[in-house]
Design an enzyme around this catalytic site. Structure first.
Site, PDB file in Angstrom:
ATOM      1  N   TYR A 197      -6.024   4.740  -7.400  1.00 34.83           N
ATOM      2  CA  TYR A 197      -6.249   4.722  -5.952  1.00 34.83           C
ATOM      3  C   TYR A 197      -7.587   4.050  -5.681  1.00 34.83           C
ATOM      4  O   TYR A 197      -8.636   4.667  -5.775  1.00 34.83           O
ATOM      5  CB  TYR A 197      -6.228   6.149  -5.416  1.00 34.83           C
ATOM      6  N   TYR A 231       0.856  -1.194   0.000  1.00 34.31           N
ATOM      7  CA  TYR A 231       0.000   0.000   0.000  1.00 34.31           C
ATOM      8  C   TYR A 231       0.892   1.244   0.000  1.00 34.31           C
ATOM      9  O   TYR A 231       1.828   1.349   0.800  1.00 34.31           O
ATOM     10  CB  TYR A 231      -0.897  -0.008   1.240  1.00 34.31           C
TER      11      TYR A 231
END
Ligand SMILES: [Zn+2]
Lengths: 390, 137
Positions: free
Chosen positions: A345, A294
């Protein structure tokens, strides 16, 4: 290494994946894109909507989520035997899948959907909705101007640079490497190569973080179908087995700025998720061929390289600078799709999809003979992780 | 309809009222566990170190050192955007706890790790005085 958690290890598999295009404004609601990607993932697996009996989703503090009721109705499901939301936004990139694994491994459900839809390109930034009065720990932060994730991360990043001698150039290298990966990926939002100088010359957002150290803001959705390893073997795709699954919070945690209240702000949740995901899989860092970390801001990748044991605390800066996360030459290619910094995203769900593609052999930065992939969720919030193998 | 912030102010609750009441009188207090004596900030019902639910508010020195900082650039909430770049600091009190704050009398370029600071108070309205910091003498 141990034999792992016999209840979980390799008992379930990812059988299907689905995604929308990644764009600034997708022109459809998050509910619509959720349903689209669930249908696509089911078709990818060779399953019908009526096979689904479990739904797991992401919760984000301060944001509404799509109800399982609505998804079940709109898919026409005869019954739902297990459901639930996993909190903490980017920390839940793997969490809903962890819960799906538990439900399927224990026989509570047979086919689970995990999904995330997020219109963060066309929608508003969550912090822009800050009220005139702010509660919780934010009551002691927002009045001073500490309102958004990037400022919270910048505080930790500066202290990290001070304690370990890490540089802005090393943060920038993460963005540069991932952009090079994205350049080969037709789904990626940004594909033009960049240099360390470009990152450092991009405008400051929260000192020491520049614009190109920050995630994209895109619209998109991803879905993942999880079923038993046994059933997955009979489906359309080569199964991607889930060897390890974990969540981790660590002690005395708040959301992102909470790190500053702990005795050691670098005592981060992923160190706890790492210990459990490796134990579950009966594996260690040396077994991992490719990792999807991430990466909402570039320093987060460095913290995960350390937490997941690929280098010692404070050594991730040089690790990245030496090209060791680059595809194809590096020993541990990271975010081979471009990540949140260059592909899209979607709160890390696109990272799970890339882990699956690597093991199916269909990545645009394919790691040769990749057998084991690590996927990890956000570093500074309560987090989650998966070890996948083919 | 929630009122959106210009500059957000703290919601004051029964748990946090002693902190803000002291700040209005230009005093800095910290919650401290009656049993293991750990300071805790932000205020909580239970102790992170020993699980005790017994605590008291104690005055602290207000002496602190600079732990980390940033400067925030737009996009920001209107109040901060108009004043950007807006410096934000985290300081560590001599007693141990860390606070998010603003340093009011030091140019941003002069921020240094470990810089000695002293608490001060910035009255925003009848209810809210923010704890800010100045360079220590
Ligand atoms: Zn205690």
């Amino acid at each position: 290494m141990s034999d792992g958690n016999a209840l979980i290890r390799d008992k379930t598999a990812i059988a299907g994946i689905g995604t929308t295009e990644y764009v600034r404004d997708i022109g459809r609601t998050e509910q619509e894109t959720s349903l689209e990607v669930i249908h696509e993932a089911l078709a990818d697996a060779g399953l019908a909507a009526t096979d689904v009996d479990a739904i797991f989703k992401v919760e984000t503090p301060g944001e509404a989520s799509i109800s399982e009721l609505a998804v079940a109705r709109n898919l026409g499901l005869p019954n739902l035997r297990a459901w639930g939301g996993t909190d903490y936004g980017g920390g839940a990139a793997c969490g809903p899948i962890v819960h799906a694994v538990m439900a399927i491994a224990t026989g509570m459900a047979s086919v689970a959907v995990a999904f995330r839809a997020r219109n963060r390109g066309s929608g508003t930034r969550p912090w822009s909705k800050t009220g005139a009065r702010v509660g919780s720990n934010m009551a002691f932060e927002s009045p001073y101007g500490l309102v958004g994730p990037v400022q919270q991360l910048a505080l930790v990043a500066r202290r990290y640079m001070h304690e370990f001698g890490v540089t802005s150039e090393q943060f920038a290298q993460v963005s540069v490497t991932q952009r090079a990966h994205a350049a080969r990926n037709p789904r990626a939002f940004f594909r033009d190569p960049i240099t360390v100088e470009d990152v450092l010359a991009s405008r400051m957002i929260a000192d020491p973080l520049h614009l190109l150290d920050c995630s994209l803001e895109t619209d998109g959705a991803c879905a993942i179908i999880i079923t038993s390893a046994e059933r997955a073997r009979d489906l359309k795709q080569m199964p991607v087995f889930i060897s390890g699954a974990s969540q981790g919070m660590g002690p005395r945690h708040y959301m992102m700025n909470g790190l500053m209240y702990k005795d050691d702000p670098f005592d981060m949740p992923p160190a706890y998720a790492a210990k459990d995901v490796y134990a579950c899989a009966g594996m260690g860092p040396g077994d991992i061929d490719v990792a999807q970390f991430y990466d909402v801001f570039s320093p987060m990748v460095l913290w995960q390289l350390e937490a997941y044991g690929f280098c010692k605390p404070g050594e991730a800066g040089p690790f990245v600078e030496e090209g060791r996360i680059d595809w194809p030459a590096g020993e541990l290619p990271v975010n081979t799709h471009g990540g949140s910094l260059s592909e899209a995203y979607v709160h890390g769900f696109n990272h799970v999809l890339e882990g699956v593609r690597q093991l199916r052999g269909t990545s645009t930065c394919q790691v040769e003979n990749a057998e084991v992939a690590l996927v990890a969720a956000a570093a500074v919030v309560p987090t989650s992780a998966l070890i996948l193998r083919r | 309809m929630t009122m959106l912030a210009d500059r957000p102010l703290p919601e004051i609750t029964p748990l946090t009222e002693p902190f803000w009441a002291a700040a209005r009188e230009r005093r800095l207090v910290m919650q401290r566990c009656d049993d293991c004596k750990a300071y805790r900030f932000p205020p909580e019902v239970g102790c992170y170190a020993c699980s005790s639910m017994n605590s008291a508010w104690e005055p602290v020195s207000g002496r602190a050192t600079l732990y980390t900082w940033t400067a925030a650039y737009p996009p920001l909430l209107p109040y901060f955007a108009e004043r950007a770049p807006w410096p934000i600091a985290v300081v560590q009190l001599d007693e141990g706890p860390r606070l998010t704050t603003n340093i009011v009398d030091v140019p941003y370029e002069e921020y240094v790790f470990g810089m000695a600071l002293q608490a001060d108070f910035q009255q925003l309205d009848d209810e809210v005085a923010l704890v800010v910091f100045r360079r220590a003498d």
